[in-house]
Design a protein around this motif. Structure first.
Motif, short mmCIF file in Angstrom:
data_model
loop_
_atom_site.label_atom_id
_atom_site.label_comp_id
_atom_site.label_asym_id
_atom_site.label_seq_id
_atom_site.Cartn_x
_atom_site.Cartn_y
_atom_site.Cartn_z
N ASN B 122 -13.03 20.60 -26.44
CA ASN B 122 -11.99 20.12 -27.37
C ASN B 122 -11.98 20.94 -28.66
O ASN B 122 -10.91 21.30 -29.17
CB ASN B 122 -12.22 18.64 -27.71
CG ASN B 122 -11.87 17.73 -26.53
OD1 ASN B 122 -11.11 18.13 -25.64
ND2 ASN B 122 -12.44 16.54 -26.48
N ILE B 123 -13.18 21.23 -29.16
CA ILE B 123 -13.27 22.03 -30.41
C ILE B 123 -12.71 23.44 -30.18
O ILE B 123 -11.93 23.96 -30.98
CB ILE B 123 -14.73 22.10 -30.93
CG1 ILE B 123 -15.21 20.71 -31.34
CG2 ILE B 123 -14.86 23.08 -32.09
CD1 ILE B 123 -16.71 20.59 -31.60
N THR B 124 -13.10 24.02 -29.01
CA THR B 124 -12.64 25.39 -28.70
C THR B 124 -11.12 25.42 -28.53
O THR B 124 -10.45 26.33 -29.03
CB THR B 124 -13.33 25.90 -27.42
OG1 THR B 124 -14.75 25.77 -27.60
CG2 THR B 124 -13.02 27.36 -27.15
N THR B 125 -10.58 24.40 -27.84
CA THR B 125 -9.13 24.34 -27.65
C THR B 125 -8.43 24.22 -29.00
O THR B 125 -7.43 24.90 -29.25
CB THR B 125 -8.77 23.13 -26.75
OG1 THR B 125 -9.52 23.24 -25.55
CG2 THR B 125 -7.28 23.10 -26.42
N LEU B 126 -8.97 23.36 -29.84
CA LEU B 126 -8.37 23.17 -31.17
C LEU B 126 -8.40 24.48 -31.96
O LEU B 126 -7.39 24.88 -32.55
CB LEU B 126 -9.13 22.07 -31.93
CG LEU B 126 -8.58 21.73 -33.31
CD1 LEU B 126 -7.22 21.02 -33.19
CD2 LEU B 126 -9.55 20.86 -34.09
N SER B 127 -9.55 25.14 -31.96
CA SER B 127 -9.65 26.39 -32.73
C SER B 127 -8.77 27.47 -32.11
O SER B 127 -8.16 28.27 -32.81
CB SER B 127 -11.11 26.85 -32.86
OG SER B 127 -11.57 27.39 -31.67
N TYR B 128 -8.66 27.48 -30.76
CA TYR B 128 -7.82 28.48 -30.09
C TYR B 128 -6.36 28.34 -30.55
O TYR B 128 -5.73 29.31 -30.96
CB TYR B 128 -7.90 28.33 -28.56
CG TYR B 128 -6.94 29.25 -27.84
CD1 TYR B 128 -7.30 30.56 -27.57
CD2 TYR B 128 -5.66 28.83 -27.50
CE1 TYR B 128 -6.41 31.42 -26.96
CE2 TYR B 128 -4.76 29.68 -26.90
CZ TYR B 128 -5.14 30.98 -26.62
OH TYR B 128 -4.24 31.84 -26.03
N PHE B 129 -5.85 27.11 -30.47
CA PHE B 129 -4.43 26.93 -30.80
C PHE B 129 -4.18 27.05 -32.32
O PHE B 129 -3.09 27.44 -32.73
CB PHE B 129 -3.91 25.60 -30.23
CG PHE B 129 -3.69 25.71 -28.74
CD1 PHE B 129 -2.61 26.42 -28.24
CD2 PHE B 129 -4.58 25.14 -27.85
CE1 PHE B 129 -2.43 26.56 -26.86
CE2 PHE B 129 -4.40 25.28 -26.47
CZ PHE B 129 -3.32 25.99 -25.97
#
Lengths: 177, 201
Positions: B122-129
């Motif tokens: 979730n953190i990676t997805t948030l930082s990616y977008f």
């Protein structure tokens, strides 16, 4: 009276303005980041040399280039460069010199470089070759962008080297001939 | 005689002032009148939507198109792209961690490990977008020249379209199809890492 006027007109007539030939004038810069070096080329050089062709000397020289005309073959890098040099506010780079000496093929120019709204003295040693109605100047010089209050662009959090090496090849032509 | 001397002085003065610095530069400027281009001829559709000549921010008056405003926009752009870089490295670190955790989960499923995988995901997805948004919605540059052939920025953009699609697929299939989830995640990590590596200043 006639003599004095003749003398004055003679003084004016000796110096003529020679302009840079676009097709054979170029200024390039070399810059480097810890990861790689690159080069940007500007072929749109505007320049005037006030030349006294009777004794092959240059009285004054003015060079004007636009920062947007430097092309490093990487659009992103050029766009970034225009941002750090604040191209909208300071679109031009100017060099002016009226202290020019030529000894054999060596030319010394002492002048002022106007870049990013900051003026700094600049001394250039180069090569001068005279042809018929044509003068070719070449040489190089180094500047530190931070001395001109340019914030160094960074990549991977690391700024580029605070050194820009310029090479130039300028051809001036007597337009009247 | 005094009159003659004055005339001589005047002529010499005219001669010198004719070649004055300002005059020389004025002559050079008149030789090549410059067009004031505030926007590049090409820009990403998201930038065009917000910052184009008829973009949302222009129409609403939030950011009128003039030199002063464009200077502010370019400062904002620099800041946004700096954060795009920083967040990009953090995202890559998150993706690599996810690959490691995900691989372990496929071999030996554990609740605790699954929770960690989900949280890091979730953190990676948030930082990616967030990183993607910082690039897509940043104000456009001053120039956007087109070059023939493949270069670092083109490769970065092509790879971006691959990892963007792969990231979306990874999210969609996380609870639907483990196999697709796994392979799309690997595609996302590989293309994202390549996009970071090919980028040249």
């Amino acid at each position: 009276m006639f003599f004095l006027s003749f003398l004055s007109v003679g003084l004016v007539a000796q110096s003529t303005s020679w302009k840079t030939a676009k097709e054979s004038s170029v200024i390039s810069y070399s810059a480097a980041h810890i990861l790689h070096p690159w080069k940007g080329i500007n072929k749109n050089i505007l320049g005037i040399a006030v030349v006294d062709s009777s004794n092959e000397s240059i009285e004054k020289m003015a060079i004007l280039v636009y920062v947007k005309d430097f092309d490093s073959n990487n659009s992103n890098r050029d766009a970034h460069a225009l941002e750090v040099v604040e191209a909208l506010q300071f679109p031009q780079v100017k060099f002016f010199s009226e202290k020019i000496s030529i000894n054999n093929e060596q030319v010394n120019l002492e002048g002022t470089l106007d870049f990013h709204g900051e003026k700094a003295p600049l001394e250039i040693v180069g090569k001068a070759n005279w042809f018929e109605n044509k003068l070719k100047l070449s040489g190089n010089f180094v500047i530190q962008p931070t001395k001109f209050k340019v914030e160094l662009p960074t990549f991977m959090m690391i700024p580029i080297n605070d050194k820009l090496e310029f090479d130039f090849e300028l051809t001036f032509e007597d337009e009247k001939k | 005689m005094n009159g003659n001397l004055f005339l001589l002085f005047l002529l010499v003065f005219v001669h010198h002032s004719f070649w004055a610095q300002e005059d020389l530069f004025a002559e050079l400027e008149s030789e090549a009148p410059q067009e004031e281009l505030l926007l590049p001829s090409r820009m990403v559709f998201t930038q065009k939507f917000l910052w184009g000549e008829k973009g949302l921010f222009r129409k609403t008056g939030i950011s009128p198109l003039n030199i002063e405003q464009r200077e502010k926009e370019l400062k904002l752009r620099r800041s946004m792209l700096k954060w795009h870089q920083i967040i990009g490295y953090l995202t890559l670190a998150g993706m690599v961690t996810q690959g490691f955790l995900g691989g372990k989960l496929y071999n030996n499923w554990e609740r605790g490990l699954y929770r960690t995988h989900k949280t890091v995901g979730n953190i990676t997805t948030l930082s990616y977008f967030t990183g993607a948004g910082l690039s897509l919605f940043s104000p456009p540059p001053l120039t956007n020249k087109k070059y023939k052939g493949l270069n670092s920025i083109k490769a970065h953009k092509y790879l971006a379209s691959i990892h963007f699609s792969a990231m979306v697929a990874t999210g969609i299939y996380k609870n639907r199809n483990k196999k697709i989830h796994k392979y799309s995640a690997y595609t996302a990590v590989g293309s994202f890492a390549a996009a970071v590596l090919v980028f040249k200043f």
